[in-house]
Design an enzyme around this catalytic site. Sequence first.
Site, PDB file in Angstrom:
ATOM      1  N   MET A  42       2.669   7.029  12.167  1.00  0.00           N
ATOM      2  CA  MET A  42       1.400   6.686  12.872  1.00  0.00           C
ATOM      3  C   MET A  42       0.057   6.847  11.911  1.00  0.00           C
ATOM      4  SD  MET A  42       2.223   4.943  15.423  1.00  0.00           S
ATOM      5  CE  MET A  42       3.992   4.748  15.078  1.00  0.00           C
ATOM      6  N   CYS A  43      -0.426   5.901  11.284  1.00  0.00           N
ATOM      7  CA  CYS A  43      -1.411   6.589  10.235  1.00  0.00           C
ATOM      8  C   CYS A  43      -2.104   5.351   9.572  1.00  0.00           C
ATOM      9  CB  CYS A  43      -0.675   6.910   9.130  1.00  0.00           C
ATOM     10  SG  CYS A  43       1.113   6.554   9.256  1.00  0.00           S
ATOM     11  N   GLY A  44      -3.045   5.755   8.541  1.00  0.00           N
ATOM     12  CA  GLY A  44      -3.728   4.934   7.930  1.00  0.00           C
ATOM     13  C   GLY A  44      -3.475   4.837   6.349  1.00  0.00           C
ATOM     14  N   VAL A  63      -3.268   8.813   5.582  1.00  0.00           N
ATOM     15  CA  VAL A  63      -3.802   9.711   6.633  1.00  0.00           C
ATOM     16  C   VAL A  63      -2.856   9.537   7.910  1.00  0.00           C
ATOM     17  CG1 VAL A  63      -6.400   9.555   6.046  1.00  0.00           C
ATOM     18  CG2 VAL A  63      -5.445   8.134   7.988  1.00  0.00           C
TER      19      VAL A  63
END
Lengths: 303, 652
Positions: free
Chosen positions: A1-3, A150
Amino acid sequence: MCGIAGVMYKGDGVEADVGKALIAMLDGCQHRGPDSTGFALYHDAEPGELRLRFFVGEKEQAETTIAEIQDKLAEFQAELVKEERIGSTYAIIIRFTGDIQKLAYAMEHAAKLVSIGESLDIIKDLGGAFDVDDVYHVRDFTGSHGIGHVRLATESDVAPEASHPFWATGFADVSIVHNGQITNYYKLRRRLEKRGFEFNTANDSELVAVYLADKLSQGIPLKEALGTSIDDLDGTFSFLVSTKDEIGYAKDRLAAKPMVKFENDDLIAIASEEVSLNRLFPGHALNTSEPSPGTFDTWQRST
Amino acid sequence: MATIDLAKLSVREANELIRKAGAAGEDVDVLNPDAKHHIGVGLVHDVNVHVRGSAGYFCAGLTDTARFEVDNNVGWGLADNMLGGTAIVHGNAGAIAGVANRGADIIVHGNVGSRAGQVMKAGNLICVGNASFMAGYIMYGGRIIILGESGEQVGQDMTGGDIIVGGRINSMGKDAALTDLDQADKDEILELLERYKISFNGTLQRIANDGKQLRYSRNEPRVRNIPFFEATGEAGYWNEKVLEDIHIKSQIGRYRIRGYGTTRPLPHFGDIAFRKDLSNIETDPKVLEKINLKTKIGDRMGGKPLELSMPVMIAPMSYGALSKSAKLALATASRLSGISENTGEGGMMDEQRAEADLLIYQCLSGRLGWSIHDMQRADALEIYISQGAKPGLGGQLMANKVTEQIAKIRGIPAGIDLRSPSRHPDVLGADDLVIKIEEFREATGYRIPVSVKLGAGRVRDDIKIACKDGFDYVSLDGLQGSTGAAGNEVLEFVGIPTLAAITEAVDALVEIGHPGELPIVLMGGIKTGVDAAKALALGASAVAVGTSALIAGGCISCLQCHVGKCVVGIATQDPEHEKRYNISAEAQNIHHYLESLRWQLAAITEGLGYDDVHKISRDDLVALTPEAAQITGLPYVPEYRERDRDLLSEAS
């Protein structure tokens, strides 16, 4: 789960502020992942030289690990050209001409290897983009391209080694940042392990990296490998992959994970959200586009 | 005209100013938006907001009557759940543009991303360019107009509304079909386009629901007695209940649906006991005055907490699954006992808002009955991810209960077998969820708590995400939790027991270094104040009661909630049946039952030697069975079984 975020500057031998650009883009989407931040940066390659970075931990443990690494290097007749201890990592440049995969697996058994490559250097640690920059001075990095990430840890640990980007274990210069979840992870991993590949983590993103690097090592162009990845990988994903000379993306057919791209005469930038792209051009309305579900593409560095 | 510069202000500060300007009837200009999220969220005034650049996620989301104009692009969730007004975007929109539209005109001059108009219920969504994958996914009403290409699988699982396509139709979604578009409709559409200065000369095609999947194809035959083998039936592997179950499935060709939760004996609170023997302790008649039961929940992120007179809430149950009368009785009882009521799925009623002192407003995937006005008058918001009775599945409301009235409040067509989506349109991961929570906080000015309802599945991972994503508390629902309708096998076998859920939740917070920082409201089979005290001892901050409150208010536990013919008027929308329900009498009964919980909580606290119910801890507990010891990690002390024989659940 991230950017995720990636940038490639155009122009022969360009020396752009890739570090600063990635820091800004990742800070822009830090809300997607506050646990850790990472960068895959591509330096100019020196013939015959390899860059390696390890997590070695602190104090005495670090001393022991570094000694082990150096023993291993001696065993492989690799000559240490440069070394640096920074943050919880140990970064070296070596002169080495043998089989990189063998070296990589051996080094990995000796210590926590972060990345290996003629150009590639992966810097990742706990905290936000600015926290990581404070320790590793990512802002000083100039070059043509890089990718970053991130992370919000969900199933796996909050640990530097579980952070992105992931290096394609065993393959020089291939890195990946991934947003999503690969649901046929174990099936694909078993398939690759049967063929002798090793995995450093239980993270599905590492699998994507190894999957692509395997194709590349068979001489399959990156673009084609990205195309097959959409058929072979099951789950939700938007990922960026980088090599010495190329950046590419792939997006699953359900378009469950976001991705926005922007291109002008100077650069190509891709990120999870437009807010990251806008960080490169404050106050400007950008003409962006969203890759369609189930699509992929690549960009070549100008040489 | 107010000018707001996002290069100088945070979005939170900006939104406060936008709302203030709105209240003063002043138009707003937003400079340097730089694709930031949540611009204009929560605005409910008839003013113009001009965004001079690109906006990020949820631009104009959760608004009413305002007119938004964005010069460039927008991110995901444009005009989310907009009740009325307009949103005009001159560039492209990301995924789920116009999601859950309830009556606004939303116009995108460029392209829209995937799932445009998902779960929309009314209004217009106009895309001048091309649409991506699954436009009109699960839409219930309203109209989507796509002048370019439709994208793949257009109209997937739509149940109502129209999709008008001016360009190529790439492929049709499931249960969608091309239908005729008569001249009157055409004229109306062209007039609408003209109103927004959009010229179009091509041919329009209309896509609507194909009507093949709105109802289950075969009805389940009714059996007079309780029809589920786990609940009754003689012992034996192929007992008569099993045979009956197989015979019915051989007729209907699918799973069977029923109400209530699991009927199997599972390790539960009866399998753990207080270390101290409380059976012979004299309880002080004034114990309620001596022991503190007050409980504050929901201020982790600085909002106004729910202040409960005791650590008990009414569990979320919907108006729809339950009759209006039953919901009002619960609301009254919650007020009389000084605790909170919860709307469940399907919207907030005015009378319910008036009756309940503390009302939690629940947001589900279908956004049924969801509205900014109700958010702003709620005492807490709750994002439903799943529930203990059926983790991973959406709500079900069978056609008998989807009356005109229920359809109206929910914004859906009447008379369908309503199967709510299992996923939120805008929560496809923990990362999206962060942005969603922020939207809710912006919409309510960061005043009230935002919680998450989790069915007990992968509790360890889920709790860690809930903690990191910044929820104020978690409503955690174990396998013993009930529901108004679900597949029998799901009810019996999917999920983990309530005891295991609380244990994993508490451990998970320790693992990420935030022990006890995220309050957990535990539910799923809480029957007594003794159960509640044990739940608190295991680490819950409060419990919620659903089934037991219904039983206190007249439910006869026939497991037929889904049918809609509840003989006591609780789980029905049939006015003849509902007439049998005496609201004020049942409200009193529920209130009395809640007071029994209060008494037991206080008496146990006193008996254990504390002055505050929240001082009870797991050190006060032992496990009576090896299973319960294994699940909870409590010491296994079989000697206590003799003492507490009556408490043991059937499982042991």
